[in-house]
Motif scaffolding. Structure first.
Motif, PDB file in Angstrom:
ATOM      1  N   HIS A   1      70.744  61.386  64.176  1.00 49.59           N
ATOM      2  CA  HIS A   1      70.392  60.030  63.759  1.00 49.59           C
ATOM      3  C   HIS A   1      68.936  59.665  64.032  1.00 49.59           C
ATOM      4  O   HIS A   1      68.474  58.632  63.554  1.00 49.59           O
ATOM      5  CB  HIS A   1      71.285  59.018  64.493  1.00 49.59           C
ATOM      6  CG  HIS A   1      72.741  59.219  64.258  1.00 49.59           C
ATOM      7  ND1 HIS A   1      73.370  58.883  63.082  1.00 49.59           N
ATOM      8  CD2 HIS A   1      73.709  59.742  65.066  1.00 49.59           C
ATOM      9  CE1 HIS A   1      74.655  59.165  63.160  1.00 49.59           C
ATOM     10  NE2 HIS A   1      74.885  59.689  64.347  1.00 49.59           N
ATOM     11  N   ASN A   2      68.205  60.448  64.835  1.00 50.68           N
ATOM     12  CA  ASN A   2      66.869  59.993  65.242  1.00 50.68           C
ATOM     13  C   ASN A   2      65.715  60.911  64.830  1.00 50.68           C
ATOM     14  O   ASN A   2      64.589  60.717  65.266  1.00 50.68           O
ATOM     15  CB  ASN A   2      66.821  59.745  66.759  1.00 50.68           C
ATOM     16  CG  ASN A   2      66.899  61.021  67.586  1.00 50.68           C
ATOM     17  OD1 ASN A   2      66.825  62.133  67.077  1.00 50.68           O
ATOM     18  ND2 ASN A   2      67.055  60.859  68.902  1.00 50.68           N
ATOM     19  N   GLY A   3      65.986  61.904  63.996  1.00 54.90           N
ATOM     20  CA  GLY A   3      64.928  62.825  63.605  1.00 54.90           C
ATOM     21  C   GLY A   3      63.761  62.147  62.916  1.00 54.90           C
ATOM     22  O   GLY A   3      62.589  62.432  63.208  1.00 54.90           O
ATOM     23  N   HIS A   4      64.051  61.218  62.005  1.00 53.73           N
ATOM     24  CA  HIS A   4      62.999  60.490  61.277  1.00 53.73           C
ATOM     25  C   HIS A   4      62.178  59.641  62.248  1.00 53.73           C
ATOM     26  O   HIS A   4      60.952  59.563  62.143  1.00 53.73           O
ATOM     27  CB  HIS A   4      63.655  59.618  60.201  1.00 53.73           C
ATOM     28  CG  HIS A   4      62.693  58.926  59.286  1.00 53.73           C
ATOM     29  ND1 HIS A   4      61.672  59.583  58.629  1.00 53.73           N
ATOM     30  CD2 HIS A   4      62.602  57.623  58.915  1.00 53.73           C
ATOM     31  CE1 HIS A   4      61.000  58.713  57.888  1.00 53.73           C
ATOM     32  NE2 HIS A   4      61.541  57.517  58.053  1.00 53.73           N
ATOM     33  N   TYR A   5      62.856  59.037  63.201  1.00 51.66           N
ATOM     34  CA  TYR A   5      62.196  58.212  64.230  1.00 51.66           C
ATOM     35  C   TYR A   5      61.255  59.057  65.084  1.00 51.66           C
ATOM     36  O   TYR A   5      60.095  58.686  65.319  1.00 51.66           O
ATOM     37  CB  TYR A   5      63.295  57.557  65.077  1.00 51.66           C
ATOM     38  CG  TYR A   5      62.862  56.955  66.378  1.00 51.66           C
ATOM     39  CD1 TYR A   5      62.299  55.674  66.422  1.00 51.66           C
ATOM     40  CD2 TYR A   5      63.050  57.631  67.585  1.00 51.66           C
ATOM     41  CE1 TYR A   5      61.919  55.111  67.630  1.00 51.66           C
ATOM     42  CE2 TYR A   5      62.682  57.066  68.783  1.00 51.66           C
ATOM     43  CZ  TYR A   5      62.114  55.808  68.799  1.00 51.66           C
ATOM     44  OH  TYR A   5      61.735  55.254  70.007  1.00 51.66           O
ATOM     45  N   LEU A   6      61.722  60.202  65.551  1.00 49.21           N
ATOM     46  CA  LEU A   6      60.891  61.063  66.384  1.00 49.21           C
ATOM     47  C   LEU A   6      59.712  61.630  65.589  1.00 49.21           C
ATOM     48  O   LEU A   6      58.589  61.715  66.106  1.00 49.21           O
ATOM     49  CB  LEU A   6      61.724  62.206  66.962  1.00 49.21           C
ATOM     50  CG  LEU A   6      62.840  61.829  67.929  1.00 49.21           C
ATOM     51  CD1 LEU A   6      63.596  63.077  68.385  1.00 49.21           C
ATOM     52  CD2 LEU A   6      62.312  61.072  69.134  1.00 49.21           C
ATOM     53  N   GLN A   7      59.958  61.988  64.345  1.00 48.03           N
ATOM     54  CA  GLN A   7      58.872  62.527  63.512  1.00 48.03           C
ATOM     55  C   GLN A   7      57.787  61.475  63.295  1.00 48.03           C
ATOM     56  O   GLN A   7      56.590  61.795  63.315  1.00 48.03           O
ATOM     57  CB  GLN A   7      59.423  62.997  62.174  1.00 48.03           C
ATOM     58  CG  GLN A   7      58.439  63.833  61.360  1.00 48.03           C
ATOM     59  CD  GLN A   7      58.178  65.190  61.982  1.00 48.03           C
ATOM     60  OE1 GLN A   7      59.110  65.941  62.272  1.00 48.03           O
ATOM     61  NE2 GLN A   7      56.912  65.520  62.201  1.00 48.03           N
ATOM     62  N   ALA A   8      58.182  60.216  63.100  1.00 46.62           N
ATOM     63  CA  ALA A   8      57.197  59.145  62.909  1.00 46.62           C
ATOM     64  C   ALA A   8      56.360  58.944  64.161  1.00 46.62           C
ATOM     65  O   ALA A   8      55.139  58.729  64.084  1.00 46.62           O
ATOM     66  CB  ALA A   8      57.908  57.846  62.521  1.00 46.62           C
ATOM     67  N   LYS A   9      56.983  59.021  65.335  1.00 50.23           N
ATOM     68  CA  LYS A   9      56.215  58.893  66.580  1.00 50.23           C
ATOM     69  C   LYS A   9      55.203  60.029  66.706  1.00 50.23           C
ATOM     70  O   LYS A   9      54.058  59.816  67.132  1.00 50.23           O
ATOM     71  CB  LYS A   9      57.147  58.885  67.798  1.00 50.23           C
ATOM     72  CG  LYS A   9      57.996  57.642  67.925  1.00 50.23           C
ATOM     73  CD  LYS A   9      58.466  57.409  69.356  1.00 50.23           C
ATOM     74  CE  LYS A   9      59.360  58.475  69.892  1.00 50.23           C
ATOM     75  NZ  LYS A   9      59.873  58.131  71.248  1.00 50.23           N
ATOM     76  N   LYS A  10      55.609  61.219  66.336  1.00 53.11           N
ATOM     77  CA  LYS A  10      54.716  62.373  66.422  1.00 53.11           C
ATOM     78  C   LYS A  10      53.586  62.275  65.400  1.00 53.11           C
ATOM     79  O   LYS A  10      52.406  62.479  65.737  1.00 53.11           O
ATOM     80  CB  LYS A  10      55.529  63.652  66.194  1.00 53.11           C
ATOM     81  CG  LYS A  10      54.695  64.916  66.243  1.00 53.11           C
ATOM     82  CD  LYS A  10      55.565  66.164  66.112  1.00 53.11           C
ATOM     83  CE  LYS A  10      54.706  67.418  66.191  1.00 53.11           C
ATOM     84  NZ  LYS A  10      55.539  68.638  66.136  1.00 53.11           N
ATOM     85  N   ASP A  11      53.915  61.953  64.158  1.00 51.98           N
ATOM     86  CA  ASP A  11      52.930  61.968  63.081  1.00 51.98           C
ATOM     87  C   ASP A  11      51.975  60.783  63.125  1.00 51.98           C
ATOM     88  O   ASP A  11      50.780  60.930  62.854  1.00 51.98           O
ATOM     89  CB  ASP A  11      53.634  61.971  61.721  1.00 51.98           C
ATOM     90  CG  ASP A  11      54.385  63.267  61.447  1.00 51.98           C
ATOM     91  OD1 ASP A  11      54.136  64.264  62.171  1.00 51.98           O
ATOM     92  OD2 ASP A  11      55.229  63.275  60.530  1.00 51.98           O
TER      93      ASP A  11
END
Length: 199
Positions: A179-189
């Motif tokens: 459920h949180n892959g998009h959230y984590l990717q946004a924090k990284k990018d």
């Protein structure tokens, strides 16, 4: 100038730890933001562990899978109870926009926006948190050096800009769920968080 002073300190037994947590409240904070600092575990060396953690009711209390806040908090507490350190719990829900607005942002995220786009769409800053208060809280309890547990470069910079030496940076684990892959990717990018996501 540090305009904070310790208002009170109370020992509270936590989990099965033999050393109680010492909860510090402060004079000089905005009355609407009752931030707290908690000393955990044994007395530590000159550069104790520190975790700056922004309040996340959904993650910290209810184990939401949409973020990684709860697991980061638990990991940090467990480590500090063993090694000694300070947890700074900042009342900055939803990147500083509040709980209700965060839930509004979640609805927008369900439609495809990332966490930062959703906040902006609601006319809030992408990230409205202020980490400078953490430095003042540390100084009020006599801490001027630390080993910071974080993936967020903004927290490192805020401490250094406000007179706390960050001797080392310790990344948190990567708590990826379906459920949180998009959230984590946004924090990284978008915010340069140090997160080693497996492709």
């Amino acid at each position: 100038m540090n305009n904070l002073s310790v208002r009170n300190q109370v020992n509270i037994p936590l989990n099965d730890s033999s050393v109680p947590g010492t909860f510090y409240s402060f004079s000089g904070l905005d009355a609407a933001q009752e931030h707290i600092l908690i000393k955990l575990g044994p007395d530590s060396e000159r550069s104790p562990l520190v975790r700056i953690h922004s309040e996340c009711l959904t993650g910290d209390v209810f184990n939401s899978q949409r973020c990684d806040c709860g697991p980061q908090l638990s990991e940090s507490i467990n480590r500090m109870q063993e090694e000694g350190g300070y947890l700074i719990y900042l009342r900055q829900e939803g990147r500083g926009i509040g709980l209700y607005a965060k839930l509004d942002a979640y609805r927008l995220q369900d439609g495809g926006m990332d966490t930062f786009e959703a906040n902006s769409h609601l006319n809030f800053p992408e990230d409205g948190r202020d980490f400078s208060m953490a430095a003042k809280m540390l100084k009020a309890v006599g801490v001027h050096h630390c080993s910071l547990i974080t993936n967020n470069p903004d927290k490192v910079q805020a401490l250094r800009d406000n007179g706390i030496a960050v001797d080392s940076i310790i990344p948190t684990g990567v708590f990826l769920t379906r459920h949180n892959g998009h959230y984590l990717q946004a924090k990284k990018d978008k915010k340069n968080h140090v997160i080693d996501l497996v492709k």
